[in-house]
Design an enzyme around this catalytic site. Structure first.
Site, PDB file in Angstrom:
ATOM      1  N   GLU A   7       0.853  -1.188   0.000  1.00  0.00           N
ATOM      2  CA  GLU A   7       0.000   0.000   0.000  1.00  0.00           C
ATOM      3  C   GLU A   7       0.886   1.235   0.000  1.00  0.00           C
ATOM      4  OE1 GLU A   7      -2.703   1.441  -0.689  1.00  0.00           O
ATOM      5  OE2 GLU A   7      -4.125   0.993   0.900  1.00  0.00           O
ATOM      6  N   ASP A  11      -4.056   5.461   6.122  1.00  0.00           N
ATOM      7  CA  ASP A  11      -4.563   6.589   6.912  1.00  0.00           C
ATOM      8  C   ASP A  11      -5.894   6.225   7.551  1.00  0.00           C
ATOM      9  OD1 ASP A  11      -6.010   6.839   4.494  1.00  0.00           O
ATOM     10  OD2 ASP A  11      -4.898   8.598   3.878  1.00  0.00           O
ATOM     11  N   GLY A  59      -7.756   3.661   6.919  1.00  0.00           N
ATOM     12  CA  GLY A  59      -7.860   2.213   7.049  1.00  0.00           C
ATOM     13  C   GLY A  59      -9.054   1.612   6.332  1.00  0.00           C
ATOM     14  N   THR A  68      -9.836   1.244   3.134  1.00  0.00           N
ATOM     15  CA  THR A  68      -9.500   0.353   2.026  1.00  0.00           C
ATOM     16  C   THR A  68      -9.038  -1.001   2.555  1.00  0.00           C
ATOM     17  OG1 THR A  68      -8.919   2.235   0.626  1.00  0.00           O
ATOM     18  CG2 THR A  68      -8.068   0.077  -0.029  1.00  0.00           C
ATOM     19  N   LYS A  72       0.001   6.655   8.860  1.00  0.00           N
ATOM     20  CA  LYS A  72      -0.396   7.795   9.695  1.00  0.00           C
ATOM     21  C   LYS A  72      -0.791   7.388  11.110  1.00  0.00           C
ATOM     22  CE  LYS A  72      -1.731  11.126   6.213  1.00  0.00           C
ATOM     23  NZ  LYS A  72      -2.785  12.041   5.759  1.00  0.00           N
ATOM     24  N   ASP A  97      -1.375  10.878  -5.109  1.00  0.00           N
ATOM     25  CA  ASP A  97      -1.927  11.955  -5.923  1.00  0.00           C
ATOM     26  C   ASP A  97      -2.941  12.789  -5.173  1.00  0.00           C
ATOM     27  OD1 ASP A  97      -4.980  11.118  -7.372  1.00  0.00           O
ATOM     28  OD2 ASP A  97      -3.976   9.802  -5.944  1.00  0.00           O
TER      29      ASP A  97
END
Length: 181
Positions: A108, A112, A114, A116, A140, A167
């Site tokens: 990954e 952050d 979580g 996903t 994070k 992105d």
């Protein structure tokens, strides 16, 4: 601001460089060594990258792993054009490689919220891998996950980070460093 190449930026502006190109390169090489040391020569290892954000990290990481491995990808999305996760995780592409009885390393770009991982990890476990580990470039430490990352590149600040594959609305992936917007 450190080493920001203004000619390569889009309409948003970076506030600072968080991790330089050299820092990332050194850390990825070490992660590759650590992963290689965790498996034996007969282990059937599959590196499974989470697209799109991890594609540059995966490319560099697999070249740093000193053993034969195979690579495949998952395509998920939870941000759209916002700086905050929508909470809705879409799985667009499943891996074509067999996962059953293999040592799978899910790679990954950043952990952050979580969301996903909470959706993807159970799906992968249902495919009966021999083992399932998580490697993330950035963490994070905001999410409580049932299965935390075994390999972490950097502890990430609570900022919106871009570059090195990460992105904002499909911009900034090309930057060789990670910056904050």
């Amino acid at each position: 601001m450190n080493d920001i190449d203004r000619d390569r930026l889009g309409p948003q502006q970076l506030t600072r460089v968080v991790y330089s190109e050299d820092e990332i390169r050194r850390r990825v090489v070490q992660l590759g060594r650590d992963i290689g040391a965790a498996y034996g020569p007969g282990d059937n290892v599959l590196v499974l990258g989470m697209l799109k954000g991890s594609f540059i990290f995966v490319a560099d990481l697999v070249r740093a792993i000193p053993m034969p491995i195979q690579v495949d990808f998952l395509l998920t999305s939870s941000y759209g054009k916002k700086q905050v996760s929508s909470g809705e995780v879409r799985l667009w592409y499943n891996p074509t490689a067999s996962i059953e009885d293999r040592h799978v390393i899910l790679v990954e770009d950043i952990v952050d919220s979580g969301n996903t991982l909470k959706r993807v990890l159970p799906l992968l476990l249902d495919l009966k891998p021999a083992s399932l580990e998580l490697c993330t470039l950035l963490h994070k430490r905001l999410a409580r996950l049932e299965r935390d990352a075994r390999w972490v590149g950097f502890e990430a600040p609570e900022e919106f980070l871009v570059g090195y594959g990460l992105d904002f609305a499909e911009d900034f992936r090309h930057l060789p460093y990670i910056g904050s917007i």
